[in-house]
Design a protein around this motif. Structure first.
Motif, short mmCIF file in Angstrom:
data_model
loop_
_atom_site.label_atom_id
_atom_site.label_comp_id
_atom_site.label_asym_id
_atom_site.label_seq_id
_atom_site.Cartn_x
_atom_site.Cartn_y
_atom_site.Cartn_z
N THR A 306 25.03 -44.85 8.25
CA THR A 306 26.31 -44.92 7.55
C THR A 306 27.21 -45.91 8.28
OG1 THR A 306 27.08 -43.00 8.78
CG2 THR A 306 26.31 -42.60 6.55
N ARG A 307 28.00 -46.64 7.51
CA ARG A 307 28.94 -47.63 8.05
C ARG A 307 30.29 -47.38 7.41
NH1 ARG A 307 25.54 -48.92 11.37
NH2 ARG A 307 24.19 -50.72 11.22
N ILE A 308 31.34 -47.52 8.20
CA ILE A 308 32.69 -47.34 7.66
C ILE A 308 33.44 -48.65 7.80
CG2 ILE A 308 34.91 -46.22 8.12
CD1 ILE A 308 33.30 -43.65 8.64
N ILE A 309 34.07 -49.07 6.72
CA ILE A 309 34.93 -50.26 6.75
C ILE A 309 36.36 -49.78 6.55
CG2 ILE A 309 35.45 -52.48 5.66
CD1 ILE A 309 32.58 -52.47 4.52
N GLY A 310 37.24 -50.11 7.49
CA GLY A 310 38.62 -49.63 7.39
C GLY A 310 38.72 -48.19 7.83
N GLU A 311 39.70 -47.48 7.27
CA GLU A 311 39.91 -46.08 7.70
C GLU A 311 39.43 -45.11 6.65
OE1 GLU A 311 43.79 -45.00 9.22
OE2 GLU A 311 43.88 -46.95 10.20
N VAL A 312 38.45 -44.30 7.04
CA VAL A 312 37.93 -43.26 6.14
C VAL A 312 37.80 -41.98 6.97
CG1 VAL A 312 36.03 -42.55 4.64
CG2 VAL A 312 36.60 -44.97 4.82
N ALA A 313 38.38 -40.88 6.47
CA ALA A 313 38.29 -39.61 7.19
C ALA A 313 36.98 -38.94 6.80
CB ALA A 313 39.49 -38.72 6.84
N PHE A 314 35.90 -39.41 7.42
CA PHE A 314 34.55 -38.98 7.04
C PHE A 314 33.93 -38.11 8.13
CE2 PHE A 314 29.89 -40.01 7.15
CZ PHE A 314 29.55 -39.36 5.97
N THR A 315 33.42 -36.98 7.74
CA THR A 315 32.68 -36.12 8.66
C THR A 315 31.24 -36.02 8.18
OG1 THR A 315 34.69 -34.79 8.88
CG2 THR A 315 32.66 -33.85 9.77
N PRO A 316 30.29 -36.60 8.94
CA PRO A 316 28.89 -36.55 8.49
C PRO A 316 28.34 -35.12 8.51
CG PRO A 316 29.10 -37.69 10.63
CD PRO A 316 30.48 -37.28 10.23
N SER A 317 27.39 -34.88 7.61
CA SER A 317 26.70 -33.59 7.64
C SER A 317 25.85 -33.53 8.90
CB SER A 317 25.79 -33.45 6.43
OG SER A 317 26.54 -33.48 5.26
#
Ligand code: AMP
Ligand code: MG
Length: 318
Positions: A306-317
């Motif tokens: 997984t890659r994040i561009i910018g700000e993302v409030a992501f919590t991986p499983s």
């Protein structure tokens, strides 16, 4: 339920006591199951918001007779409604900035792909080449609300942006009606406003490899639009053919991504960008999003990263 309708983003509602009263309406448009869920509004409002989907489809579809896009595709000069003209203008902007990766002028090519055919079949190569020679959003001349195609064989298809635009229309309607907390699930395009019971919505992002959850994104207000090769397509001789096409070849895009979810306050922009980013791949996606402040993205590469561009409030499983 078809997989394309089940799709990629689905909501994990916070179990916070269900304080707000929920009203829900469900329907079908743009080949997708649509859900409108209001927290603190009535059923009638939910239905009214849902009815905007039919109206949008009767304006924007290239598959139905009598729509503005059908008139444009038939040739001649057309006077568009303001919202359709705005959507075409945004699509042309993303077409330019993405180097043609988002191409609403690809209609003649996408019409040759039948992802529902049984047994699966590839388009005729000569027909594809011919359609490709007439493709390109640069054949759309747009001057305010007036539009025409400079190549009579060019065809506009707004499949890549229509659901995002619909999300914006529904959200504007509900906001005007005083609804401050709602969720719109338009199949691959989720729009939320105002959090729920004082906390951000938690949106599960589907893992296209197995239909599980890749992780959860917290979003108070905004749109999350996903483009993924898993949404629609077929497998032939062991190879997967999906519905997001590379405008430079007319064949399914292969840029090293399995899915792209773009976040923006604008649904139309999120939808346009998610398609463009899928075609461009990781590097091009980052360059494109840098041109649109306030946008961000979550990518899944074909290596499973997984890659994040910018700000993302992501919590991986886990
Ligand atoms: P989306 O699911 O938003 O990525 O949009 C995919 C849909 O947009 C397809 O079903 C086609 O109708 C159309 N489409 C496919 N490839 C492209 C492209 N490169 N640019 C614009 N529209 C496309
Ligand atoms: Mg899109």
């Amino acid at each position: 339920m078809k997989r394309s309708c089940a799709l990629l983003l689905f909501l994990c509602l916070l179990l916070s006591g269900c304080k707000a009263q929920t009203a829900e309406a469900q329907g079908f448009a743009f080949d997708t199951i649509l859900t409108v869920r209001l927290f603190g509004g009535g059923e009638a409002l939910a239905q009214e918001a849902l009815s905007l989907a039919d109206a949008a489809e009767r304006r924007l579809s290239c598959h139905l007779d009598g729509t503005e896009i059908a008139a444009l595709n038939a040739g001649g000069e057309v006077t568009l409604s303001a919202s359709t003209a705005d959507l075409l203008a945004l699509s042309l902007d993303v077409y330019d900035k993405s180097g043609g990766a988002l191409d609403i002028g690809l209609g003649g090519v996408s019409a040759l792909w039948d992802f529902k055919s049984v047994p699966p079949a590839l388009p005729d190569e000569d027909a594809l080449e011919e359609a490709l020679s007439h493709a390109g959003a640069d054949k759309l001349a747009l001057d305010g609300a007036r539009a025409h195609l400079t190549d009579p064989q060019a065809q506009i298809d707004l499949g890549a942006v229509a659901k995002g635009a619909l999300a914006d229309e529904m959200a504007a309607f509900l906001t005007e009606e005083g609804v401050s907390s709602f969720l719109l699930d338009l199949g691959g395009c989720i729009c939320v406003r105002g959090g729920k019971d004082g906390a951000p919505f938690r949106i599960g992002v589907e893992d296209p490899r197995d239909g599980g959850i890749l992780g959860v994104v917290s979003l108070q207000s905004g749109v999350a639009s996903t483009s993924s090769g898993a949404q629609r397509g077929f497998t032939l001789d062991g190879k997967r053919y999906h519905h997001i096409l590379d405008p430079s070849t007319g064949y399914p895009a292969e840029a090293g991504l399995l899915s792209v979810t773009v976040f923006s306050d604008s649904g139309a922009l999120a939808d346009a960008l998610s398609t463009a980013c899928f075609v461009l791949g990781e590097e091009g996606a980052a360059e494109l999003l840098a041109l649109y402040p306030g946008t961000s993205a979550l990518l899944l590469t074909d290596k499973g990263e997984t890659r994040i561009i910018g700000e993302v409030a992501f919590t991986p499983s886990t």
